[in-house]
Design a protein around this motif. Structure first.
Motif, short mmCIF file in Angstrom:
data_model
loop_
_atom_site.label_atom_id
_atom_site.label_comp_id
_atom_site.label_asym_id
_atom_site.label_seq_id
_atom_site.Cartn_x
_atom_site.Cartn_y
_atom_site.Cartn_z
N GLN A 83 37.89 -21.71 53.88
CA GLN A 83 37.65 -23.14 53.66
C GLN A 83 37.82 -23.84 55.00
OE1 GLN A 83 39.96 -24.95 50.55
NE2 GLN A 83 39.01 -26.95 50.79
N ASP A 84 36.68 -24.07 55.64
CA ASP A 84 36.67 -24.66 56.98
C ASP A 84 37.44 -23.82 58.00
OD1 ASP A 84 35.19 -26.86 56.07
OD2 ASP A 84 37.02 -27.87 55.40
N GLY A 85 37.46 -22.50 57.79
CA GLY A 85 38.17 -21.61 58.70
C GLY A 85 37.24 -20.90 59.65
N GLY B 236 29.38 -16.36 56.32
CA GLY B 236 28.26 -17.14 56.80
C GLY B 236 28.33 -18.61 56.49
N ALA B 237 29.43 -19.05 55.89
CA ALA B 237 29.59 -20.46 55.57
C ALA B 237 31.06 -20.81 55.71
CB ALA B 237 29.10 -20.77 54.16
N LYS B 238 31.37 -22.09 55.63
CA LYS B 238 32.74 -22.57 55.77
C LYS B 238 33.48 -22.62 54.44
CE LYS B 238 32.81 -23.37 60.23
NZ LYS B 238 33.76 -22.66 61.13
N LEU B 239 32.85 -22.10 53.37
CA LEU B 239 33.47 -22.15 52.06
C LEU B 239 33.03 -20.94 51.25
CD1 LEU B 239 35.23 -23.84 50.07
CD2 LEU B 239 33.08 -24.85 49.24
N GLY B 240 33.97 -20.26 50.58
CA GLY B 240 33.61 -19.14 49.74
C GLY B 240 34.77 -18.21 49.50
N THR B 241 34.64 -17.35 48.50
CA THR B 241 35.67 -16.36 48.17
C THR B 241 34.99 -15.04 47.80
OG1 THR B 241 35.74 -16.96 45.82
CG2 THR B 241 37.27 -18.11 47.31
N ILE B 242 35.73 -13.95 47.97
CA ILE B 242 35.25 -12.62 47.59
C ILE B 242 36.45 -11.76 47.28
CG2 ILE B 242 35.19 -11.86 50.00
CD1 ILE B 242 32.84 -10.06 49.32
N LYS B 243 36.35 -10.89 46.28
CA LYS B 243 37.43 -9.97 45.92
C LYS B 243 36.82 -8.70 45.35
CE LYS B 243 39.92 -10.82 42.29
NZ LYS B 243 40.80 -11.49 41.29
N PRO C 243 30.47 -17.12 46.52
CA PRO C 243 29.92 -17.14 47.88
C PRO C 243 28.95 -18.30 48.08
CG PRO C 243 28.78 -15.50 46.56
CD PRO C 243 29.78 -16.16 45.65
N VAL C 244 29.41 -19.36 48.69
CA VAL C 244 28.51 -20.46 49.02
C VAL C 244 27.51 -20.00 50.08
CG1 VAL C 244 28.37 -22.81 49.95
CG2 VAL C 244 30.22 -22.18 48.37
N GLY C 245 27.98 -19.21 51.02
CA GLY C 245 27.12 -18.54 51.99
C GLY C 245 27.34 -17.05 51.86
N VAL C 246 26.67 -16.26 52.68
CA VAL C 246 26.88 -14.81 52.66
C VAL C 246 28.32 -14.50 53.06
CG1 VAL C 246 26.20 -12.62 53.67
CG2 VAL C 246 24.46 -14.33 53.15
N MET C 247 28.98 -13.64 52.29
CA MET C 247 30.37 -13.26 52.56
C MET C 247 30.40 -11.79 52.94
SD MET C 247 32.18 -16.04 51.86
CE MET C 247 33.85 -15.49 51.52
N GLY C 248 30.83 -11.48 54.13
CA GLY C 248 30.91 -10.10 54.58
C GLY C 248 32.32 -9.75 55.03
N LEU C 249 32.74 -8.52 54.74
CA LEU C 249 34.11 -8.10 55.06
C LEU C 249 34.11 -6.61 55.36
CD1 LEU C 249 37.16 -8.91 55.10
CD2 LEU C 249 37.23 -8.26 52.70
N LEU C 250 34.78 -6.21 56.44
CA LEU C 250 34.93 -4.80 56.81
C LEU C 250 36.40 -4.51 57.02
CD1 LEU C 250 33.58 -2.09 57.57
CD2 LEU C 250 33.45 -2.91 59.92
N ILE C 251 36.93 -3.55 56.27
CA ILE C 251 38.34 -3.17 56.36
C ILE C 251 38.41 -1.69 56.72
CG2 ILE C 251 40.54 -2.95 55.15
CD1 ILE C 251 39.58 -5.19 53.29
N GLU C 252 39.16 -1.37 57.77
CA GLU C 252 39.34 0.02 58.19
C GLU C 252 40.82 0.38 58.14
OE1 GLU C 252 38.27 3.07 61.88
OE2 GLU C 252 38.05 0.90 62.14
N HIS C 253 41.12 1.45 57.43
CA HIS C 253 42.50 1.93 57.27
C HIS C 253 42.60 3.32 57.89
CE1 HIS C 253 45.85 3.55 54.44
NE2 HIS C 253 46.39 2.95 55.49
N THR D 260 31.82 -4.62 52.64
CA THR D 260 31.35 -5.29 51.43
C THR D 260 30.63 -6.58 51.80
OG1 THR D 260 33.48 -6.43 51.19
CG2 THR D 260 33.21 -4.36 50.01
N THR D 261 29.60 -6.92 51.01
CA THR D 261 28.82 -8.12 51.24
C THR D 261 28.41 -8.73 49.91
OG1 THR D 261 27.88 -7.18 53.26
CG2 THR D 261 26.80 -9.12 52.38
N MET D 262 28.50 -10.04 49.82
CA MET D 262 27.94 -10.77 48.69
C MET D 262 27.00 -11.83 49.23
SD MET D 262 31.00 -11.30 45.88
CE MET D 262 29.81 -11.94 44.69
N GLY D 263 25.79 -11.88 48.65
CA GLY D 263 24.82 -12.87 49.08
C GLY D 263 25.17 -14.24 48.55
N SER D 264 24.57 -15.26 49.12
CA SER D 264 24.85 -16.64 48.73
C SER D 264 24.40 -16.91 47.30
CB SER D 264 24.14 -17.60 49.68
OG SER D 264 24.23 -18.93 49.21
#
Length: 487
Positions: free
Chosen positions: A274-276, A316-323, A365-375, A402-406
């Motif tokens: 959120q605006d981050g 890809g946006a200033k607002l959104g969530t993904i889980k 996802p207001v915009g595209v949400m992408g996340l890469l986690i490496e363990h 992981t990716t979610m489209g807008s």
């Protein structure tokens, strides 16, 4: 007794080694690996007729009983100045006082009746010239958790600069290091017998005693409008290990490592913005779990498990969530062999989906949400202090993209994409924490010595255990799934 898991490896290292034969007389007898001094400082090396040390190795007598304290960064050891062979220590020699206190002497100072010895990394072949170390059917249990205290790189910069050494004597490789007095620093925290969860660092390592049997780390990031938290684990079930390591004339002739017990991967995450700002961060976990193995040919060995998490967001946006969350079986056993100058993986693959990651993806996802986690979970068998490790190793690196489209761009069905890559890195080598390398290299630069690397290994390129990607709906190009790699 609480059983704890791990993988196994034995001890040896890179191609650096000297010649000549040097057996060191020494003053240590067999001891309980769980005695107070052994837990805190490690077990003492014991001379053995079937093993030859390098000629510049100094076996300081007394083991942990000769150690007064160790700084939180693990670099400076205060030892009894009257301990057997302590007078033989000098810059450039290799100090071997315990399995956790072994390294090349960078600086040596006398303070009262004690010696302050600052050490740097060594390969196992810098320590052992000839010998064959072997042990099979090792039940991994009863771990010891070692936490890092305040390291040297955490002290104020002006104090750290004041603590840098100054060259004395002639310039060049023969000039010894002279450290200015360091500001007071706490000793390493006491080890925790029994392992389990270490809440201050949010790391866990256990077998059959909790919801997660294996090596797990949880992470939490909440800053300037960006939030991310989750868990990642390499699971296993009461594994056993075996290793074989032959060193001849200061070089590795043959090496084998096997870890059985069944392995899997599991993780979950929630992220929001959120605006981050997007983040890209490597999160070293300041705790290690060590299983003392006693001595083999008089050499104290331990199996150590350490973890690292790397997180990259691509919002890809200033607002959104993904889980989301997922769980998979991975392999029945892990291992490798080395002979005649060649490595070969020994991994019994068994990749199966237990819980679908792509079906679990949810969010707004207001915009595209992408996340890469490496363990990354690394098993080291050999010499092990908190910042310095040398020996056989096997590291499992699991990356989830992981990716979610807008939702705005796809009003009928939000596209979802996942990618997973599992890689193994193995061999014989050493590692030292990167911040410690920076400190040591400042020392070495002052006397015009070559800098050290944060790691060095004799081993092949990473080995791919599994990789795959999936997109829903199929053929959707809106979801550009982040691609895990072997890097």
């Amino acid at each position: 007794m609480r059983k704890l898991v791990s993988a196994v490896l034995a001890a040896t290292l890179l191609f650096t080694a000297t010649a000549c034969t040097g057996r060191s007389p020494g003053g240590a007898v067999d001891e309980d690996p769980y005695s107070e001094s052994a837990l805190r400082y490690g077990m003492a090396p014991v001379p053995h007729p079937d093993l030859t040390y390098q000629p510049d190795v100094v076996l300081v007598g007394g083991g942990g009983r000769s150690v007064r304290s160790v700084t939180a960064d693990g670099l400076t050891w205060r030892i009894d100045g009257d301990a057997p062979r302590a007078d033989d220590l000098a810059p450039g020699k290799v100090m071997f006082v315990t399995g956790r206190g072994v390294g090349r002497v960078l600086d040596l100072q006398r303070e009262g009746g004690d010696l302050l010895v600052t050490i740097g990394p060594v390969n196992i072949t810098d320590v052992i010239r000839d010998g064959t170390l072997e042990k099979q059917d090792i039940a991994i249990e009863d771990p010891v958790a070692y936490q890092a205290g305040e390291p040297i790189w955490a002290i104020p910069e002006e104090e750290a600069d004041a603590a840098l050494p100054t060259p004395s004597g002639r310039a060049g490789r023969s000039a010894p290091l002279r450290l200015a007095p360091l500001p007071p620093r706490p000793a390493q925290p006491a080890p925790i017998r029994g392992g389990g969860e270490v809440k201050s660092v949010v790391a866990n390592f256990s077998t059959g005693v909790s919801l997660v049997s294996g090596a797990e780390v949880s992470f939490n990031y909440d800053r300037n409008g960006t939030k991310l938290f989750g868990r990642a684990a390499l699971t296993f079930q009461q594994p056993k290990a075996g290793f074989y390591l032959s060193i001849k004339d200061g070089s590795v002739a043959r090496a084998e490592l096997s870890i059985s017990g069944g392995f899997g991967i599991r993780y979950s995450f929630e992220a929001g913005i959120q605006d981050g700002q997007n983040i890209k961060a490597v999160l070293p976990i300041p705790v290690e779990f060590s299983i003392p193995m006693g001595t083999v040919l008089g050499v104290p060995l331990a199996l150590t498990v350490s973890q690292t998490v790397k997180v990259t967001t691509a919002f890809g946006a200033k607002l959104g969530t993904i889980k989301g969350k997922g769980e998979f079986s991975l392999a029945g056993s892990l291992g490798y062999g080395y002979a005649n100058g060649r490595f070969g993986p020994q991994v019994s693959k068994n990749f199966q989906r237990k819980e679908s990651l792509i079906n679990s993806l949810r969010g707004v996802p207001v915009g595209v949400m992408g996340l890469l986690i490496e363990h990354r979970v690394r098993f080291d068998l050999g010499f092990s202090a908190f910042v310095l490790k040398a020996g056989l190793f096997f590291e499992v690196s699991t990356a989830y993209g992981t990716t979610m489209g807008s939702a705005i761009g796809s009003p009928v069905a939000v596209c979802r994409g996942v990618g997973i890559g599992v890689w193994a890195s193995y061999g014989v080598g050493y590692t030292i924490l990167a911040p410690v390398v920076n400190v040591i290299n400042k020392f070495l630069n002052l006397v015009k010595l070559s800098p050290i690397n944060p790691s060095g290994k004799l081993g092949p390129a990473p080995y791919r255990i599994h990789s795959a990607e999936e997109v829903i709906p199929p053929g959707t190009k809106l979801c550009g799934t982040p691609q895990p790699s072997a890097d």
